[in-house]
Write a protein that holds these residues in place. Structure first.
Motif, PDB file in Angstrom:
ATOM      1  N   ILE A  95      -7.776 -13.097  -1.145  1.00 52.49           N
ATOM      2  CA  ILE A  95      -6.351 -13.392  -1.325  1.00 52.49           C
ATOM      3  C   ILE A  95      -5.939 -14.528  -0.395  1.00 52.49           C
ATOM      4  O   ILE A  95      -5.289 -15.499  -0.812  1.00 52.49           O
ATOM      5  CB  ILE A  95      -5.496 -12.137  -1.035  1.00 52.49           C
ATOM      6  N   ILE A  96      -6.335 -14.409   0.876  1.00 49.72           N
ATOM      7  CA  ILE A  96      -6.001 -15.444   1.858  1.00 49.72           C
ATOM      8  C   ILE A  96      -6.633 -16.773   1.477  1.00 49.72           C
ATOM      9  O   ILE A  96      -5.991 -17.833   1.522  1.00 49.72           O
ATOM     10  CB  ILE A  96      -6.451 -15.004   3.267  1.00 49.72           C
ATOM     11  N   LEU A 182      -9.540 -14.718  -9.830  1.00 48.80           N
ATOM     12  CA  LEU A 182      -8.387 -14.075 -10.465  1.00 48.80           C
ATOM     13  C   LEU A 182      -7.083 -14.473  -9.786  1.00 48.80           C
ATOM     14  O   LEU A 182      -6.064 -14.696 -10.455  1.00 48.80           O
ATOM     15  CB  LEU A 182      -8.546 -12.557 -10.441  1.00 48.80           C
ATOM     16  N   TYR A 183      -7.114 -14.586  -8.465  1.00 45.55           N
ATOM     17  CA  TYR A 183      -5.891 -14.946  -7.745  1.00 45.55           C
ATOM     18  C   TYR A 183      -5.494 -16.397  -8.023  1.00 45.55           C
ATOM     19  O   TYR A 183      -4.301 -16.705  -8.187  1.00 45.55           O
ATOM     20  CB  TYR A 183      -6.089 -14.738  -6.244  1.00 45.55           C
ATOM     21  N   ASN A 213       4.608 -17.852  -4.159  1.00 49.43           N
ATOM     22  CA  ASN A 213       3.209 -17.614  -4.547  1.00 49.43           C
ATOM     23  C   ASN A 213       2.843 -16.138  -4.521  1.00 49.43           C
ATOM     24  O   ASN A 213       2.204 -15.625  -5.449  1.00 49.43           O
ATOM     25  CB  ASN A 213       2.270 -18.401  -3.636  1.00 49.43           C
ATOM     26  N   TRP A 214       3.206 -15.455  -3.435  1.00 46.72           N
ATOM     27  CA  TRP A 214       2.817 -14.049  -3.301  1.00 46.72           C
ATOM     28  C   TRP A 214       3.338 -13.164  -4.435  1.00 46.72           C
ATOM     29  O   TRP A 214       2.585 -12.369  -4.988  1.00 46.72           O
ATOM     30  CB  TRP A 214       3.238 -13.515  -1.936  1.00 46.72           C
ATOM     31  N   PRO A 215       4.637 -13.278  -4.824  1.00 46.41           N
ATOM     32  CA  PRO A 215       5.102 -12.435  -5.946  1.00 46.41           C
ATOM     33  C   PRO A 215       4.325 -12.652  -7.236  1.00 46.41           C
ATOM     34  O   PRO A 215       4.206 -11.725  -8.048  1.00 46.41           O
ATOM     35  CB  PRO A 215       6.571 -12.869  -6.106  1.00 46.41           C
ATOM     36  N   HIS A 216       3.750 -13.847  -7.429  1.00 43.07           N
ATOM     37  CA  HIS A 216       2.999 -14.111  -8.661  1.00 43.07           C
ATOM     38  C   HIS A 216       1.625 -13.442  -8.658  1.00 43.07           C
ATOM     39  O   HIS A 216       1.093 -13.120  -9.735  1.00 43.07           O
ATOM     40  CB  HIS A 216       2.844 -15.623  -8.870  1.00 43.07           C
ATOM     41  N   ILE A 217       1.041 -13.272  -7.493  1.00 45.07           N
ATOM     42  CA  ILE A 217      -0.284 -12.640  -7.449  1.00 45.07           C
ATOM     43  C   ILE A 217      -0.206 -11.165  -7.054  1.00 45.07           C
ATOM     44  O   ILE A 217      -1.221 -10.472  -7.051  1.00 45.07           O
ATOM     45  CB  ILE A 217      -1.234 -13.383  -6.485  1.00 45.07           C
ATOM     46  N   THR A 221      -3.082  -8.255  -7.383  1.00 45.15           N
ATOM     47  CA  THR A 221      -3.568  -7.662  -6.143  1.00 45.15           C
ATOM     48  C   THR A 221      -3.503  -6.137  -6.206  1.00 45.15           C
ATOM     49  O   THR A 221      -4.445  -5.454  -5.793  1.00 45.15           O
ATOM     50  CB  THR A 221      -2.728  -8.161  -4.950  1.00 45.15           C
ATOM     51  N   ILE A 222      -2.421  -5.602  -6.734  1.00 40.88           N
ATOM     52  CA  ILE A 222      -2.247  -4.144  -6.790  1.00 40.88           C
ATOM     53  C   ILE A 222      -3.285  -3.510  -7.707  1.00 40.88           C
ATOM     54  O   ILE A 222      -3.896  -2.489  -7.368  1.00 40.88           O
ATOM     55  CB  ILE A 222      -0.821  -3.791  -7.251  1.00 40.88           C
ATOM     56  N   ILE A 223      -3.507  -4.116  -8.876  1.00 41.08           N
ATOM     57  CA  ILE A 223      -4.499  -3.571  -9.815  1.00 41.08           C
ATOM     58  C   ILE A 223      -5.891  -3.572  -9.182  1.00 41.08           C
ATOM     59  O   ILE A 223      -6.623  -2.566  -9.242  1.00 41.08           O
ATOM     60  CB  ILE A 223      -4.519  -4.390 -11.128  1.00 41.08           C
TER      61      ILE A 223
END
Length: 303
Positions: A95-96, A182-183, A213-217, A221-223
């Motif tokens: 993610i980072i 995926l991210y 950016n974070w709200p879009h991924i 991320t949760i899945i």
């Protein structure tokens, strides 16, 4: 009632799509569903001569036997710790990296760095372990770097205190690049005008990442987190088997290696089937639990 004529017509019109799906369906059927017939071995005194169906039932004997085994607590603890540490360190890493990749403006440099980060994923685990063993030798790269700071040579793979660090660190290196795919795909859907508007409003780069950016991924991320939690006990058995040795058994012996020794080498098929079934049930409970929690605290879940 189903209109058979209409159903047949739709089936025939989409016959090529069904043919494309057929190989995958057969693979899942043969390798995932047919073997479920053998689960009953966990409750039987298996005899190859009598077969699975005619072997005598023994109930939960092997489950009880596992929890009475002094080794059980050790392998459960090691498996859980390796899974938790991997989740803690390995899961956030892609993610980072994806967020950092997204901030690169030089497209050529970005593609080169991405390609380099992907490469370890396509290297065989056997080769990866061979590289680690070479790096961790007394005269290896790790000790040469440590010598710059005045540290005496260490036989890393024979030191229990270093096993988890090497295992998890090498896992991050091996999977971090491929895990960004995926991210980055999710980030590609971000509307550039949102960043332009944020810049006009005086938002810093950090705030753009945090609020755009974070709200879009986040859903992706949760899945992936839900699936990672369910697989927390599914430690990379092959890598552990190739890396560990009698000196590191106390921290490296996991359920996968224990099943290998008892089931394959010891031919205790009923016993190891029972353990495998127990671990599958635990994984299913973790999956359902993580999904329920996700559904309550966010709008994203698997079902």
């Amino acid at each position: 009632m189903i209109n058979l004529r209409r159903f047949s017509a739709k089936f025939w019109n989409q016959r090529f799509l069904f043919l494309m799906v057929l190989p995958g369906f057969l693979i899942v059927l043969v390798f995932s569903y047919f073997p479920m017939y053998g689960i009953q071995i966990a409750f039987k005194k298996y005899s190859a001569a009598r077969g699975i169906w005619d072997s005598n039932w023994v109930g939960f004997k092997y489950f009880v036997q596992f929890f009475k085994d002094p080794t059980a607590l050790r392998v459960l603890k090691n498996t859980l710790l390796l899974g938790l540490y991997s989740l803690l360190w390995s899961f956030p890493a892609p993610i980072i990296l994806a967020l950092l990749f997204n901030e690169l403006k030089n497209s050529v440099f970005k593609k080169v760095v991405q390609t380099i980060s992907y490469l370890p994923h396509f290297i065989s685990t056997v080769i990866i372990v061979g590289m680690i063993r070479t790096f961790a030798e007394r005269e290896g790269v790790f000790n040469k770097i440590a010598s710059w700071f005045g540290v005496d040579p260490i036989v890393f793979l024979s030191e229990p205190s270093w096993f988890r660090t090497i295992f998890i660190g090498s896992g991050i290196w091996q999977g971090i690049g491929f895990g960004t795919i995926l991210y980055l795909a999710a980030l590609s859907g971000v509307d550039p005008t949102l960043h332009d508007v944020a810049s006009i409003d005086g938002a810093s780069r950090w705030k753009k990442v945090l609020h755009i950016n974070w709200p879009h991924i986040k859903p992706t991320t949760i899945i992936l987190l839900i699936f990672s939690i369910s697989g927390i006990l599914g430690t990379d058995f092959q890598k552990v088997l190739l890396l560990y040795n009698p000196d590191t058994y106390e921290v490296a012996d996991v359920i996968g290696t224990y099943l290998y020794r008892e089931g394959i080498m010891g031919a205790r098929f009923e016993y190891t089937t029972a353990i495998g079934l127990f671990m599958s049930i635990v994984a299913f409970i973790l999956l359902v639990g993580a999904n329920m929690i996700s559904r309550k605290v966010s709008e994203t879940s698997i079902w």
